[in-house]
Design an enzyme around this catalytic site. Structure first.
Site, PDB file in Angstrom:
ATOM      1  N   LYS A   1      -8.597   2.721   5.853  1.00 17.86           N
ATOM      2  CA  LYS A   1      -9.154   1.391   5.562  1.00 17.86           C
ATOM      3  C   LYS A   1     -10.657   1.450   5.797  1.00 17.86           C
ATOM      4  O   LYS A   1     -11.235   0.625   6.497  1.00 17.86           O
ATOM      5  CB  LYS A   1      -8.472   0.354   6.473  1.00 17.86           C
TER       6      LYS A   1
ATOM      7  N   ASP B   1       2.342   2.091  12.932  1.00 18.88           N
ATOM      8  CA  ASP B   1       3.321   1.136  13.461  1.00 18.88           C
ATOM      9  C   ASP B   1       3.807   0.229  12.342  1.00 18.88           C
ATOM     10  O   ASP B   1       5.006   0.013  12.154  1.00 18.88           O
ATOM     11  CB  ASP B   1       2.655   0.317  14.582  1.00 18.88           C
TER      12      ASP B   1
ATOM     13  N   ASP C   1       7.633   0.333   9.998  1.00 19.28           N
ATOM     14  CA  ASP C   1       8.605  -0.770   9.865  1.00 19.28           C
ATOM     15  C   ASP C   1       8.801  -1.136   8.399  1.00 19.28           C
ATOM     16  O   ASP C   1       9.922  -1.425   7.969  1.00 19.28           O
ATOM     17  CB  ASP C   1       8.130  -2.015  10.631  1.00 19.28           C
TER      18      ASP C   1
ATOM     19  N   ASP D   1      -3.644  -1.245   2.697  1.00 19.26           N
ATOM     20  CA  ASP D   1      -3.113  -2.430   2.001  1.00 19.26           C
ATOM     21  C   ASP D   1      -2.495  -2.034   0.663  1.00 19.26           C
ATOM     22  O   ASP D   1      -1.338  -2.361   0.355  1.00 19.26           O
ATOM     23  CB  ASP D   1      -4.185  -3.528   1.841  1.00 19.26           C
TER      24      ASP D   1
ATOM     25  N   TYR E   1      -4.828   1.428  20.280  1.00 19.42           N
ATOM     26  CA  TYR E   1      -3.810   1.465  21.337  1.00 19.42           C
ATOM     27  C   TYR E   1      -4.374   1.946  22.675  1.00 19.42           C
ATOM     28  O   TYR E   1      -3.623   2.196  23.615  1.00 19.42           O
ATOM     29  CB  TYR E   1      -2.643   2.364  20.914  1.00 19.42           C
TER      30      TYR E   1
HETATM   31  C1  IPM Z   1       6.906   0.904  18.109  1.00 17.79           C
HETATM   32  C2  IPM Z   1       6.609  -0.378  18.843  1.00 17.79           C
HETATM   33  C3  IPM Z   1       5.515  -0.169  19.888  1.00 17.79           C
HETATM   34  C4  IPM Z   1       4.254   0.270  19.153  1.00 17.79           C
HETATM   35  C5  IPM Z   1       5.253  -1.406  20.750  1.00 17.79           C
HETATM   36  C6  IPM Z   1       6.509  -1.914  21.390  1.00 17.79           C
HETATM   37  C7  IPM Z   1       4.205  -1.156  21.784  1.00 17.79           C
HETATM   38  O1  IPM Z   1       6.307  -1.400  17.949  1.00 17.79           O
HETATM   39  O2  IPM Z   1       7.289   1.888  18.774  1.00 17.79           O
HETATM   40  O3  IPM Z   1       6.794   0.915  16.883  1.00 17.79           O
HETATM   41  O4  IPM Z   1       3.461  -0.592  18.720  1.00 17.79           O
HETATM   42  O5  IPM Z   1       4.064   1.471  19.011  1.00 17.79           O
HETATM   43 MN    MN Z   2       6.661  -0.850  15.869  1.00 19.26          MN
END
Ligand code: IPM
Ligand code: MN
Ligand code: NAD
Length: 379
Positions: free
Chosen positions: A212, A268, A272, A244, A137
């Site tokens: 990883k 990230d 999710d 993974d 990042y």
């Molecule tokens: C998150 C988002 C951000 C990230 C993006 C929008 C830059 O996906 O906050 O999870 O990758 O951190």
């Molecule tokens: Mn995200």
């Protein structure tokens, strides 16, 4: 008589469903303030796609200075299909995380009453502690169509400035792109220490690191070495899982996990995944924490596919506001919000639930119902 406590919170609704869910999170936080005896004074900022397309401004330095005088920042989401991916996400969201050195991205994944899990588990209670300032990042990279490929870069973090260059020579000439990931010892140590403190607060003595090193040995081999050492200093056992396989085990048996420490990019993705496992992105709260201004935002994005339809679930933003209240020292109010979310989900008619859970309640009705429960206290 002591003066009423007042908190100044900067607020960026942002794009898509961002303003819709932030409005409900604000309403619920204000209700908690009324019950617990404090006021919130909001300062609204217009940053996001609409403002950018109208004015060309992304996030001025003056706003960063103003944010610094607030107790926290509440953010909805940034990103819009009308703007090239990355312009606003990096220019606003990542800029804020880096500028205020918010090195912790705390993302709890906790199942909620009556929210069905897509996995075989009765409940899920996992916290992702994501390093939030380094890894891939850093925005260090470039593209080239030629034979000799040289990129010069500069990056600034609170603790260090980084300057350098990468040169590559392709024979024959190739179009190529490069993106560098950086991990510093100090960066790994501080986030590992934080993850250990989260584990201890849960009465646990284990942390799993998402790694990883079998494929990316330099950066993640270094992560493993430093984070194991740091965890050891805090009396916490750090075990390493390849990310993974970790994803596989999270889906098959999430109940065996507690605190998961991750570098930025894996965090990230894993957060999710865990939002999906624990019930939906509309429930997944997040906090970006540093020694200066901290920022509270749901895990989800601007969801342009459901913007302005009333389908956005504001629970993630509301629970992010609860994390904010706890951070500013209002733990009782935070708990009142979390209790209200739980009782709303447990006791509401199916039709009165958010669209994400098969109900019919629009975003604002969900916020209203939770705010009312905060005012009444737990029934
Ligand atoms: C998150 C988002 C951000 C990230 C993006 C929008 C830059 O996906 O906050 O999870 O990758 O951190
Ligand atoms: Mn995200
Ligand atoms: P997203 O998280 O916005 O949406 C993914 C899916 O989840 C969509 O189907 C969406 O409808 C659903 N969803 C998300 N939040 C929901 C909610 N509260 N209630 C019900 N359903 C919800 O991810 P995306 O589609 O990849 O990204 C959209 C935009 O948001 C992009 O511009 C991206 O860069 C940006 N983004 C911003 C942030 C942030 O600001 N923190 C985070 C992730 C993505």
């Amino acid at each position: 008589m002591t003066a009423k406590r007042t908190y100044r919170i900067a607020r960026i609704g942002g794009d898509g469903i961002g303003p819709e869910v932030v409005a409900q999170a604000s309403r619920v936080a204000e209700a908690a303030g009324r019950v617990s005896g404090f006021d919130i004074v909001w300062t609204d900022y217009p940053f996001g796609a609409g403002h950018y397309l109208k004015t060309g401004e992304i996030l001025p330095e003056s706003a960063l200075d103003e944010f610094a005088s607030h107790d926290a920042l509440l953010l909805g989401a940034i990103g819009d299909p009308a703007v090239k991916p990355g312009v606003l996400e990096q220019g606003i969201l990542l800029k804020l995380r880096f500028h205020f050195d918010q090195y912790v991205n705390l993302r709890p994944a906790k199942s909620l009453p009556r929210v069905p899990l897509p996995v075989k588990a009765d409940s899920v209670d996992i916290v992702v502690v994501r390093e939030n300032t380094e890894d891939f990042y850093m925005n260090i990279g470039g593209t080239s169509g030629g034979k000799n490929f040289r990129i010069d870069f500069e990056a600034t973090r609170k603790a260090y400035d980084l300057k350098g260059s990468v040169s590559l020579a392709f024979e024959p000439a190739y179009r190529a792109a490069v993106q560098l990931g950086i991990a510093t010892e100090a960066g790994i140590r501080r986030i590992t220490e934080y993850a250990c403190s989260v584990a201890k607060a849960r009465n646990e003595d284990k942390v799993v690191l998402a790694s990883k090193s079998n494929a990316l040995s330099w950066i993640y081999g270094f992560w493993e070495e430093i984070s194991k050492d740091e965890a050891g200093r805090h009396g916490v056992e750090l075990t390493v899982a390849n990310v993974d396989a970790l994803c596989y085990h999270l889906v098959r048996d999430p109940g065996r996990f507690g605190v998961i420490l991750t570098p930025n990019m894996f965090g990230d993705i894993v957060s999710d995944l865990l939002a999906g496992i624990a019930g939906g992105l509309g429930t997944a709260a997040g906090a970006n924490i540093g020694d200066g201004l901290s920022m509270f935002e749901p895990v989800h994005g601007s969801a342009p596919d459901i913007a302005k339809t009333g389908k956005a679930n504001p629970v993630a933003a509301i629970l992010s506001a609860a994390l904010m209240l706890r951070h500013i020292g209002e733990a009782q109010a935070a708990e009142a919000v979390e209790d209200a979310v739980e009782s709303y989900l447990a006791e509401s008619e199916h039709a009165d639930l958010p669209w994400e859970f098969g109900g019919k309640a629009p975003t604002s009705e969900v916020g209203k119902a939770i705010a009312e429960r905060v005012k009444k206290g737990r029934s």
